[in-house]
Design a protein around this motif. Sequence first.
Motif, short mmCIF file in Angstrom:
data_model
loop_
_atom_site.label_atom_id
_atom_site.label_comp_id
_atom_site.label_asym_id
_atom_site.label_seq_id
_atom_site.Cartn_x
_atom_site.Cartn_y
_atom_site.Cartn_z
N LYS A 10 5.59 9.46 0.21
CA LYS A 10 6.60 8.54 1.45
C LYS A 10 6.92 7.63 0.87
O LYS A 10 8.36 7.62 1.35
CB LYS A 10 5.25 8.84 2.49
N GLY A 66 -8.85 4.65 0.08
CA GLY A 66 -8.13 4.22 1.59
C GLY A 66 -7.67 2.74 2.04
O GLY A 66 -7.40 2.04 0.15
N ALA A 114 0.40 -1.05 -4.88
CA ALA A 114 -1.30 -0.07 -5.10
C ALA A 114 -1.20 0.96 -4.41
O ALA A 114 -0.68 1.74 -3.63
CB ALA A 114 -2.43 -0.92 -3.79
N GLY A 130 -0.22 4.74 -1.66
CA GLY A 130 -1.68 5.49 -2.24
C GLY A 130 -1.69 6.74 -1.33
O GLY A 130 -1.98 7.54 -1.59
N GLY A 131 -0.99 6.78 -0.89
CA GLY A 131 -1.50 7.59 0.94
C GLY A 131 -0.73 8.94 0.48
O GLY A 131 0.70 9.09 -0.39
N GLN A 132 -1.17 9.82 1.07
CA GLN A 132 -0.17 11.35 1.09
C GLN A 132 0.71 11.56 1.33
O GLN A 132 1.43 12.76 1.11
CB GLN A 132 -1.50 12.58 1.00
N GLY A 133 0.75 10.62 2.35
CA GLY A 133 1.98 11.51 3.41
C GLY A 133 1.92 12.96 3.97
O GLY A 133 3.10 13.40 4.66
N THR A 134 0.56 13.33 5.07
CA THR A 134 0.36 14.68 5.43
C THR A 134 1.79 14.97 6.67
O THR A 134 2.60 16.03 6.44
CB THR A 134 -0.52 14.96 5.48
N ARG A 135 2.30 14.14 7.66
CA ARG A 135 2.66 13.92 8.90
C ARG A 135 3.70 14.75 7.75
O ARG A 135 4.79 14.83 8.76
CB ARG A 135 2.54 13.12 9.06
N GLY A 195 3.25 0.98 3.16
CA GLY A 195 4.30 1.11 2.94
C GLY A 195 4.80 2.18 3.72
O GLY A 195 6.00 2.34 3.13
N ASP A 196 5.08 2.47 4.75
CA ASP A 196 5.92 2.89 5.17
C ASP A 196 6.47 2.42 7.06
O ASP A 196 7.23 2.66 7.52
CB ASP A 196 5.17 4.71 5.70
N LEU A 222 0.86 -1.46 -0.01
CA LEU A 222 0.02 -0.13 0.29
C LEU A 222 1.26 1.38 0.06
O LEU A 222 1.64 1.82 0.73
CB LEU A 222 -1.25 -0.09 1.06
N GLU A 253 -5.18 3.81 -8.50
CA GLU A 253 -6.64 4.20 -8.13
C GLU A 253 -6.99 5.48 -8.74
O GLU A 253 -6.05 6.34 -8.91
CB GLU A 253 -6.68 4.30 -6.50
P1 GTP Z 1 -0.64 10.25 6.77
O1 GTP Z 1 -1.43 11.37 5.29
O2 GTP Z 1 0.81 11.53 6.89
O3 GTP Z 1 -1.12 9.68 7.88
O4 GTP Z 1 0.23 9.30 5.86
P2 GTP Z 1 0.08 7.65 4.51
O5 GTP Z 1 -0.81 8.93 3.69
O6 GTP Z 1 1.20 7.07 4.28
O7 GTP Z 1 -1.59 7.47 5.23
P3 GTP Z 1 -1.50 6.01 6.87
O8 GTP Z 1 -0.04 6.32 7.29
O9 GTP Z 1 -2.72 5.99 7.34
O10 GTP Z 1 -1.58 4.65 5.36
C1 GTP Z 1 -1.30 3.18 5.52
C2 GTP Z 1 -0.49 2.81 4.23
O11 GTP Z 1 -1.82 2.81 4.01
C3 GTP Z 1 1.26 4.41 3.97
O12 GTP Z 1 1.60 2.59 3.15
C4 GTP Z 1 0.22 4.92 2.84
O13 GTP Z 1 0.56 5.06 1.30
C5 GTP Z 1 -1.35 3.53 2.68
N1 GTP Z 1 -2.37 4.51 1.60
C6 GTP Z 1 -3.46 5.17 2.88
N2 GTP Z 1 -4.48 5.19 2.58
C7 GTP Z 1 -4.02 5.19 0.55
C8 GTP Z 1 -4.93 5.26 -0.28
O14 GTP Z 1 -6.28 5.75 -0.54
N3 GTP Z 1 -4.64 4.08 -1.32
C9 GTP Z 1 -3.65 3.50 -1.19
N4 GTP Z 1 -3.41 2.91 -2.53
N5 GTP Z 1 -2.76 3.66 -0.03
C10 GTP Z 1 -3.16 3.89 0.51
#
Ligand code: GTP
Length: 368
Positions: free
Chosen positions: A34, A94, A63, A19-24, A119-120, A17, A89
């Motif tokens: 990220k 999510g 993903a 696809g997150g925005q890595g806002t933190r 992925g982190d 996984l 996507e």
């Molecule tokens: P923050 O925005 O800083 O919380 O980081 P993040 O975007 O990585 O969110 P979070 O740590 O909650 O996500 C956990 C994992 O799921 C990370 O590896 C993200 O890349 C991944 N992830 C979160 N949302 C999505 C999504 O909508 N689609 C995909 N493909 N991956 C996601």
Amino acid sequence: MVRGCERVSPMREAILLVGGQGTRLRPLTINTPKPMLPVAGVPFTVHQILRARDAGITRIVLATSYRADVFASFIADADLGIDVVIATEEVPLGTGGAIRFASSFLEGGPQDPVVIFNGDVLTGLDIDALVNTHQDSAADVTLYLTQVADPRAYGLVPTSPEGRVLQFLEKPQTPEEIVTDQINAGCYVFTRSVIEGIPEGRPVSVEREIFPELLAAGQTVMGVVDPGYWLDLGQPMDFVRGSVDLVVGNAPSPAVVNPGGSLVLAEAVIDATARVDGGTTIGVGSRIGANSQINASVVFDSAVIGSDVTITNSIIGEGSVIGDSCVISDSVVGDFAQVGAGNELRAGARVWVNAQLGDRAIRFSTDK
Ligand code: GTP
């Protein structure tokens, strides 16, 4: 032919996984998602893919969503010794929705195990043992759990003595609510047919929605506590720590061949009077001036650090310029920022991408 209790070795597939925005981690994640940020010389995702490969995973679906283009161009040129497929996507779905969407890129059968990695997360997890527990207990889902000293910031996952998950508890608010020190460590095994039950085409959280629903429906959800290395790199200071741990060899990765006191990448130029230590990485083509001291930090590619600069526990973005006599600790400088001479950045300060700071200012931040 299968004899006695000999284990069949199936093709093992995984979904990563990313696809997150890595806002933190902003502003580092403005230009780079990220998992593609460089850690100990390669994008973080490479450490994860190579660990998966070495555990017998033969095919991995990335993903992606946010900045999917960055993954596509990297994977097109990379040879990682494993079949890497990209699923993108159109809108972020999510964690659960992403798993559902990526599953259409899998090739295994309905009873095959599918390993899912956040992925982190940097881990020393025994992936093989997790998959074996999943299969031996005929589980629907098996979660990797880790024990933390202070579980208040996490979702708790208590288990029975046999390893069955009893509950998924949101972040505990009171001491009475801390019923275990076990938390979801960001990696799990699904039986493929269970993934097909996740709703399609809408955002779904696997942690908040799918796991509690599976438990309520009486499905077999197992938890495996692995005592090895675990770190979520989602926050700046944890990102620095993970990078340092990889460089010095505290965290395992097939991508780190010679752990040591620091990692200086190709074409970096470090003045003979400068000191670089504490697990620091100096990126490709970066320059460090006279008498500067860089400790336990990450300097991305093509950065220029002046003379008499002190940098500790910090991340210096790609192509940024740090003027003479700056002091930077526990802070982040975004890509291509220019920090004038004599600035002090401390305690969680973040300088935005392309920002320009004049000479001699002191900047503090309480943002952690
Ligand atoms: P923050 O925005 O800083 O919380 O980081 P993040 O975007 O990585 O969110 P979070 O740590 O909650 O996500 C956990 C994992 O799921 C990370 O590896 C993200 O890349 C991944 N992830 C979160 N949302 C999505 C999504 O909508 N689609 C995909 N493909 N991956 C996601």
